[in-house]
Write a protein that holds these residues in place. Structure first.
Motif, PDB file in Angstrom:
ATOM      1  N   GLU A 189       0.973  -1.373  -0.031  1.00 15.26           N
ATOM      2  CA  GLU A 189       0.002   0.176  -0.153  1.00 15.26           C
ATOM      3  C   GLU A 189       0.745   1.338  -0.038  1.00 15.26           C
ATOM      4  O   GLU A 189       0.293   2.249  -0.633  1.00 15.26           O
ATOM      5  N   VAL A 190       1.895   1.340   0.807  1.00 16.35           N
ATOM      6  CA  VAL A 190       2.696   2.426   0.868  1.00 16.35           C
ATOM      7  C   VAL A 190       3.568   2.586  -0.318  1.00 16.35           C
ATOM      8  O   VAL A 190       3.817   3.871  -0.725  1.00 16.35           O
ATOM      9  N   LEU A 191       4.065   1.688  -0.992  1.00 19.81           N
ATOM     10  CA  LEU A 191       4.935   1.725  -2.216  1.00 19.81           C
ATOM     11  C   LEU A 191       4.477   2.618  -3.058  1.00 19.81           C
ATOM     12  O   LEU A 191       5.091   3.611  -3.457  1.00 19.81           O
ATOM     13  N   PRO A 192       3.185   2.141  -3.728  1.00 20.98           N
ATOM     14  CA  PRO A 192       2.823   3.186  -4.922  1.00 20.98           C
ATOM     15  C   PRO A 192       2.576   4.493  -4.523  1.00 20.98           C
ATOM     16  O   PRO A 192       2.698   5.571  -5.139  1.00 20.98           O
ATOM     17  N   LEU A 193       2.188   4.928  -3.252  1.00 21.00           N
ATOM     18  CA  LEU A 193       1.768   6.222  -2.712  1.00 21.00           C
ATOM     19  C   LEU A 193       3.190   7.003  -2.538  1.00 21.00           C
ATOM     20  O   LEU A 193       3.270   7.955  -3.158  1.00 21.00           O
ATOM     21  N   ALA A 194       4.032   6.352  -1.975  1.00 21.41           N
ATOM     22  CA  ALA A 194       5.349   6.928  -2.029  1.00 21.41           C
ATOM     23  C   ALA A 194       6.118   7.268  -3.284  1.00 21.41           C
ATOM     24  O   ALA A 194       6.635   8.368  -3.625  1.00 21.41           O
ATOM     25  N   ALA A 195       5.952   6.475  -4.330  1.00 24.27           N
ATOM     26  CA  ALA A 195       6.488   6.622  -5.616  1.00 24.27           C
ATOM     27  C   ALA A 195       5.747   7.583  -6.307  1.00 24.27           C
ATOM     28  O   ALA A 195       6.102   8.153  -7.209  1.00 24.27           O
ATOM     29  N   LYS A 196       4.412   7.926  -5.979  1.00 27.13           N
ATOM     30  CA  LYS A 196       3.504   8.926  -6.493  1.00 27.13           C
ATOM     31  C   LYS A 196       4.075  10.229  -6.282  1.00 27.13           C
ATOM     32  O   LYS A 196       3.518  11.407  -6.547  1.00 27.13           O
ATOM     33  N   GLY A 197       4.649  10.504  -4.879  1.00 24.88           N
ATOM     34  CA  GLY A 197       5.192  11.424  -4.487  1.00 24.88           C
ATOM     35  C   GLY A 197       4.505  12.145  -3.223  1.00 24.88           C
ATOM     36  O   GLY A 197       4.716  13.145  -2.680  1.00 24.88           O
ATOM     37  N   TYR A 198       3.618  11.347  -2.816  1.00 27.12           N
ATOM     38  CA  TYR A 198       2.941  11.708  -1.352  1.00 27.12           C
ATOM     39  C   TYR A 198       3.751  11.709  -0.194  1.00 27.12           C
ATOM     40  O   TYR A 198       4.725  10.837   0.002  1.00 27.12           O
ATOM     41  N   GLY A 199       3.788  12.598   0.732  1.00 25.56           N
ATOM     42  CA  GLY A 199       4.781  12.935   1.680  1.00 25.56           C
ATOM     43  C   GLY A 199       4.423  11.774   2.816  1.00 25.56           C
ATOM     44  O   GLY A 199       3.277  11.310   2.880  1.00 25.56           O
ATOM     45  N   LYS A 216       5.649   7.752  11.763  1.00 23.94           N
ATOM     46  CA  LYS A 216       6.797   6.716  12.330  1.00 23.94           C
ATOM     47  C   LYS A 216       6.635   5.457  11.733  1.00 23.94           C
ATOM     48  O   LYS A 216       7.606   5.030  11.069  1.00 23.94           O
ATOM     49  N   THR A 217       5.114   5.006  11.477  1.00 27.55           N
ATOM     50  CA  THR A 217       4.971   3.642  10.781  1.00 27.55           C
ATOM     51  C   THR A 217       5.323   3.843   9.277  1.00 27.55           C
ATOM     52  O   THR A 217       5.910   2.997   8.680  1.00 27.55           O
ATOM     53  N   VAL A 218       4.779   5.002   8.705  1.00 22.14           N
ATOM     54  CA  VAL A 218       4.916   5.101   7.356  1.00 22.14           C
ATOM     55  C   VAL A 218       6.671   5.053   7.116  1.00 22.14           C
ATOM     56  O   VAL A 218       6.868   4.360   6.127  1.00 22.14           O
ATOM     57  N   GLU A 219       7.252   5.560   7.569  1.00 22.27           N
ATOM     58  CA  GLU A 219       8.832   5.938   7.724  1.00 22.27           C
ATOM     59  C   GLU A 219       9.331   4.533   7.736  1.00 22.27           C
ATOM     60  O   GLU A 219      10.449   4.039   6.720  1.00 22.27           O
ATOM     61  N   ALA A 220       9.135   3.630   8.571  1.00 22.08           N
ATOM     62  CA  ALA A 220       9.591   2.410   8.866  1.00 22.08           C
ATOM     63  C   ALA A 220       9.300   1.534   7.459  1.00 22.08           C
ATOM     64  O   ALA A 220      10.124   0.897   7.091  1.00 22.08           O
ATOM     65  N   HIS A 221       7.992   1.599   7.004  1.00 21.36           N
ATOM     66  CA  HIS A 221       7.533   0.814   6.061  1.00 21.36           C
ATOM     67  C   HIS A 221       8.371   1.145   4.938  1.00 21.36           C
ATOM     68  O   HIS A 221       9.003   0.261   3.911  1.00 21.36           O
ATOM     69  N   LYS A 222       8.750   2.366   4.496  1.00 20.13           N
ATOM     70  CA  LYS A 222       9.633   2.923   3.263  1.00 20.13           C
ATOM     71  C   LYS A 222      11.019   2.441   3.421  1.00 20.13           C
ATOM     72  O   LYS A 222      11.413   1.816   2.678  1.00 20.13           O
ATOM     73  N   SER A 223      11.403   2.471   4.565  1.00 17.45           N
ATOM     74  CA  SER A 223      12.788   1.864   4.989  1.00 17.45           C
ATOM     75  C   SER A 223      12.752   0.432   4.369  1.00 17.45           C
ATOM     76  O   SER A 223      13.945  -0.080   3.922  1.00 17.45           O
ATOM     77  N   LYS A 224      11.970  -0.203   4.976  1.00 16.46           N
ATOM     78  CA  LYS A 224      11.808  -1.797   4.687  1.00 16.46           C
ATOM     79  C   LYS A 224      11.627  -1.952   3.314  1.00 16.46           C
ATOM     80  O   LYS A 224      12.321  -2.938   2.782  1.00 16.46           O
ATOM     81  N   ILE A 225      10.932  -1.339   2.675  1.00 14.76           N
ATOM     82  CA  ILE A 225      10.418  -1.342   1.121  1.00 14.76           C
ATOM     83  C   ILE A 225      11.966  -1.241   0.449  1.00 14.76           C
ATOM     84  O   ILE A 225      12.478  -1.985  -0.444  1.00 14.76           O
ATOM     85  N   MET A 226      12.616  -0.186   0.814  1.00 14.31           N
ATOM     86  CA  MET A 226      13.963   0.241   0.113  1.00 14.31           C
ATOM     87  C   MET A 226      15.036  -0.891   0.404  1.00 14.31           C
ATOM     88  O   MET A 226      15.797  -1.267  -0.645  1.00 14.31           O
TER      89      MET A 226
END
Length: 214
Positions: A158-168, A181-191
Motif C-alpha cells: 500500500e505504501v510503495l505506490p503512494l511513496a512513488a507518486k510523491g505523497y509525503g 513513524k510507521t510510514v517511515e519504517a515501511h518505506k525503509s523496509k521497502i527500500m
C-alpha cells in the motif's frame, strides 16, 4: 443476492445496477464512487458480492480496497470490473483476495454468470484472460523465490505506490490511518527489501511493476 457496486463513473454504476436489478435473484443495495466509500458500505451492509472497479482516481485503488475488505470483512466476495486485460493486474488482484475478474467490455451475460459463480463459492476469470492466468501462475511460481517483490507485506504494498507518486509521509499516514513513524519504517523496509537507493529508483521500480497505473 445482495450486491454493492463501486465505480467512479455514475453512468457505469447506473448501467450495472439496471442489469443486476433486472435479475430475479439479485439486488443492488448500495453504490460507491471510490474505494474508501466501498469499504465503508461493505462494512455497514455486509453484502454477498462487491463489484469493484480496479481504477478509481484520485481515490484508493481497487487493489488496495480488495486487500482491506478481505482482511476485515472476508464474508463479502469481490469481483473486479476493469478495462485492463493484463496478466499482472489479474494475478495481483487474485493474490489480494478477489474471487472474480471481469473485463468491462464483456457481454452482460458474462457479468451475471460471474456473479452467480462467485456467489456459489467459485472463482470466475474472464474467458479471454484464462490463458494469461495459467502463464502468469507458472511464471510466478518460478520467479517467486528470487523476486523480492514477493516479500513485501500487504501494508508495504500500500505504501510503495503512494511513496512513488510523491505523497509525503504525513499524507500517506492520513490515507492509510497509520502514524508517520510507521510510514517511515515501511518505506525503509521497502527500500531495503527491493535493494533501492533513492526515490528515482523507487519510481522506476513502481513503473516497471505497473503500480502507478491506477
Amino acid at each position: 443476492m445482495k450486491i454493492i457496486i463501486a465505480d467512479d463513473h455514475a453512468v457505469v454504476r447506473s448501467g450495472f445496477m439496471h442489469l443486476i436489478n433486472f435479475q430475479e435473484d439479485m439486488k443492488v443495495i448500495a453504490t460507491a464512487a471510490d474505494g474508501r466509500e466501498a469499504y465503508t458500505l461493505v462494512a455497514k451492509y455486509k453484502p454477498d458480492i462487491l463489484l469493484l472497479d480496479l481504477s478509481m482516481p484520485p481515490g484508493e485503488s481497487g487493489l488496495i480496497t480488495t486487500g482491506r475488505i478481505k482482511e476485515d470483512i472476508p464474508e463479502t466476495k469481490i469481483i473486479i470490473l476493469t478495462m485492463y486485460a493484463e496478466e499482472e493486474y489479474l494475478f495481483n488482484v487474485l493474490k489480494s483476495g478477489a474471487s472474480g475478474y471481469v473485463l468491462k467490455k464483456a457481454p452482460d451475460e458474462e457479468l451475471i454468470k460471474a456473479i452467480r459463480t462467485v456467489y456459489e463459492g467459485g472463482t470466475y476469470i474472464d474467458p479471454t484472460m484464462a490463458t494469461s492466468l495459467v502463464r502468469e501462475f507458472v511464471h510466478h511460481n518460478i520467479a517467486s523465490e528470487t523476486d523480492p517483490f514477493q516479500t513485501l507485506s500487504k501494508r508495504e504494498l500500500e505504501v510503495l505506490p503512494l511513496a512513488a507518486k510523491g505523497y509525503g509521509n504525513k499524507e500517506i499516514a492520513e490515507m492509510l490511518f497509520i502514524s508517520v513513524k510507521t510510514v517511515e519504517a515501511h518505506k525503509s523496509k521497502i527500500m531495503e527489501k527491493l535493494h533501492l537507493k533513492n526515490r528515482p529508483e523507487l519510481v522506476e521500480y513502481a513503473l516497471k511493476k505497473k503500480l502507478l497505473n491506477f
